[in-house]
Enzyme design. Structure first.
Site, PDB file in Angstrom:
ATOM      1  N   LEU C 100      56.784  18.330  68.814  1.00 58.92           N
ATOM      2  CA  LEU C 100      56.816  16.890  68.551  1.00 58.92           C
ATOM      3  C   LEU C 100      55.463  16.371  68.069  1.00 58.92           C
ATOM      4  O   LEU C 100      54.414  16.761  68.587  1.00 58.92           O
ATOM      5  CB  LEU C 100      57.225  16.144  69.828  1.00 58.92           C
ATOM      6  CG  LEU C 100      58.556  16.577  70.450  1.00 58.92           C
ATOM      7  CD1 LEU C 100      58.921  15.659  71.608  1.00 58.92           C
ATOM      8  CD2 LEU C 100      59.677  16.599  69.422  1.00 58.92           C
ATOM      9  N   GLY C 145      58.472  21.506  71.214  1.00 57.42           N
ATOM     10  CA  GLY C 145      59.604  21.207  70.345  1.00 57.42           C
ATOM     11  C   GLY C 145      59.883  22.302  69.323  1.00 57.42           C
ATOM     12  O   GLY C 145      61.037  22.498  68.921  1.00 57.42           O
ATOM     13  N   ASN C 169      55.654  24.388  76.654  1.00 59.14           N
ATOM     14  CA  ASN C 169      54.385  24.207  77.365  1.00 59.14           C
ATOM     15  C   ASN C 169      54.096  22.750  77.715  1.00 59.14           C
ATOM     16  O   ASN C 169      52.946  22.386  77.960  1.00 59.14           O
ATOM     17  CB  ASN C 169      53.249  24.777  76.514  1.00 59.14           C
ATOM     18  CG  ASN C 169      53.107  24.047  75.188  1.00 59.14           C
ATOM     19  OD1 ASN C 169      54.111  23.656  74.596  1.00 59.14           O
ATOM     20  ND2 ASN C 169      51.883  23.852  74.735  1.00 59.14           N
ATOM     21  N   GLU C 170      55.133  21.935  77.754  1.00 58.12           N
ATOM     22  CA  GLU C 170      54.945  20.505  78.029  1.00 58.12           C
ATOM     23  C   GLU C 170      54.084  20.253  79.267  1.00 58.12           C
ATOM     24  O   GLU C 170      53.224  19.360  79.268  1.00 58.12           O
ATOM     25  CB  GLU C 170      56.302  19.802  78.178  1.00 58.12           C
ATOM     26  CG  GLU C 170      57.009  19.468  76.875  1.00 58.12           C
ATOM     27  CD  GLU C 170      57.703  20.661  76.218  1.00 58.12           C
ATOM     28  OE1 GLU C 170      57.597  21.784  76.743  1.00 58.12           O
ATOM     29  OE2 GLU C 170      58.377  20.475  75.181  1.00 58.12           O
TER      30      GLU C 170
END
Lengths: 294, 294, 294
Positions: C100, C145, C169-170
């Protein structure tokens, strides 16, 4: 209560099922064989282990007759206190079972399709929900419905030969495996493997099937029955009651799902199989099989 | 609000939990130990890591006293902002925890069974739902309830010795693991492995447990605490808030299921354990254990 | 019916989608390319396979513009009977997609956040629910994303270099992956691996990703497109209809879950991203990226 042979057996234990709970009249006989046309059952009362051999040549296809006898035989064992486990295997060389009999799905009436599909459901409900320990001794190829029988057991042992393969290959025939085939498959191999394998209609050679977890163990053909007996003995070392409740806890959600949607699933099958496009491709497939034979 | 020591702690943070959020009164002391009878907790405030050592010889069985102290200690840490992670390990050689204390389940009143079972539930709800990073440093065998403690952590490290085994072996004793033991197990090892292992009541030697994914890592005994600290440091490198929300997202469905059926689960336990057949087999099992010891 | 470019495309096939079903006006041209700013699509009508190349340097981040073009291009292919499969790959060296676009999440209005998040949802609904065979040819790193795009395909092939990594890996950025990222991930790698990987925000180097099942196959970079074509050919050997219904059966539950909670999920995103603490950490992250570049 429907007569024996009709496939609502689940809710109506037939007379011989109850009779089987009586003490055997010939206590000296260690093995009692009761033969059918399609399925041969041998019960060793000393170990409590039955062997059910599929003997419907050429390929042990799951016809309505086969399924009826299979369910009646399984019910007899289920109701027989002397029986605690059953080994499924084939008496026909090179094939465990070829799956659903396509002739039952071709050019028949809606009533016939309904009866046939109910028998397929019944077979799965009985094996997947069995209180007995169930071991598949897969001594040949096992596509589609044949794979389902194996998947529904507690444990799968397969002959190690890469010539034998196993899988839910419905997609290859332009057919979709029903949701309960899928649920059973996902419980065994997990979601990703199931997704790939079902979409590709893969038939996995035995070594690959073992790697994927589709079968639990590979053995040389001559060791198969010995191994199946050893696995069975290990499972029967546990007290039945706790094992049965544990099994039910693991499988109940998936079993309940078909029970709740059984009639809907039958209607789906009828409307699917009645389509001219499906009838045509099944006829073509049968032609192909006939040519292959001759 | 029930007095401390009563196990509805979950919904009622006790005074010392809130007090712990105050700045520590002895900022120079790097380690603060508060001892109990059954559980020894050491908190290293510089790293934010607590170690909780089970010290209830001979086998760290999960008695009502043990569970009460365990939950109170865990709650203290949970409410202590200086604490971000906890390592569970044993101070008793060769055993992590032997699981539920059978004496709590034998010849007692229904009220006692209810209190005991609520404490077992509470322990699991607290560990599985902990906001802290939880690492099991399994330095001995870990059957049944002991395995559950390990399964409920974020990460499991086990001493590599094949003499130590781990598993939910309830079926071996004729008992059925509750559905939330099963759910926790399935989340760790998947459906097929869980089905086999639970039905057989398997105790897996450490190397096998590692292969099945039941433990994440094996180490020599002398490296265990060092490894646990290193793993903890890796997990604590992440921002707490995102990690906690992620953990909750992964575990909420299974936690909610017990919360929704908690009283029902207690009633099930009472009626099960009150059966004369179960009492008898538990007494026999205890006799066997006593003979083994002497 | 909203104009093209607005992202409620799902429920409103645009005119060119239907037009594409007409016989092609230039039947001799084997390849037809229609270019956009962010995405390059090549459709080989002889094989029925499209290749969609991400060409939004420097890192193929999923901006609102990118997502809009991506969805329109995918919809065109979905509605084009000549197209049966699509390969996603990158035209930018060393990166598949960085995920994102953080600039869309920084200092914008709630309306903008809503539009952006709806576009992210749309992208996933379209890829995960596509009737076409979808193959990710991952020729570079693929965090967050970017990883989701790959996870949503039927099959993932990745360049074998350990320099390239992939993962959700957010958590590393203090963000929580949405539940439908998580559901997609669990379907691919199972619960335990997903739990560890999401909590740690792990970026797995290609070889590790392969071991975990996050990617299905590794190849040298120069073999990637050839391999993707070969995999696609294998999947296209199956009849479309059965394959599509099977895929839908496998993915419906997870797709339906977002569809049922779509507006709620948008509101969650808006309130989360509007927090001053999150804005601050996103700004810091962007500063860090800028410094890295210069």
């Amino acid at each position: 209560c429907p007569p024996p042979g009709v496939l609502s057996l689940c809710h109506c234990p037939p007379a011989w099922g109850r009779a089987a709970r009586q003490p055997p009249s010939l206590p000296l006989a260690p093995c009692r064989a009761f033969s059918n046309n399609k399925v041969l059952v041998e019960l060793d009362e000393s170990s409590g282990v039955a062997t059910m051999k599929f003997k419907s040549p050429p390929v042990n296809s799951l016809s309505l007759d086969f399924l009826t006898e299979f369910c009646i035989s399984l019910e007899k064992l289920e109701n027989n206190r002397a029986c605690r486990g059953v080994i499924f295997t084939s008496a026909v060389p090179k094939i465990f079972s070829s799956g659903l009999d396509i002739t039952e799905m071709c050019g028949k009436s809606p009533e016939h399709y309904a009866e046939f599909w109910r028998a397929v459901q019944e077979m799965w409900l009985r094996v997947y929900g069995s209180n007995m320990v169930t071991v598949a001794a897969v001594n040949g190829s096992s596509p589609a419905g044949g794979c389902l029988v194996a998947l529904s057991c507690d444990y799968r042992i397969m002959v190690e030969s890469p010539k034998f393969s196993i899988g839910l290959n419905e997609a290859q025939l332009g057919i979709v495996a029903p949701f309960w085939f899928k649920d059973t498959f996902v419980n065994v191999v997990g979601h990703r493997v199931a997704e790939h394998s079902l979409q590709l209609g893969s038939l996995h050679p035995a070594p690959e099937a073992h790697k994927l977890g589709l079968v639990d163990e590979l053995v040389p053909e001559e060791k198969l029955q010995e191994k199946a007996a050893a696995v069975m003995a290990r499972w029967l070392a546990l007290p039945d009651h706790a094992r049965q409740l544990t099994k039910s806890m693991m499988r109940k959600a998936v079993l309940d799902r078909l029970v709740a949607h059984r009639e809907e699933d039958i209607q789906n099958f009828i409307s699917f199989v009645s389509k001219e496009s499906i009838q045509k491709s099944l006829r073509m497939y049968m032609e192909m099989l006939k040519k292959k034979k001759s």
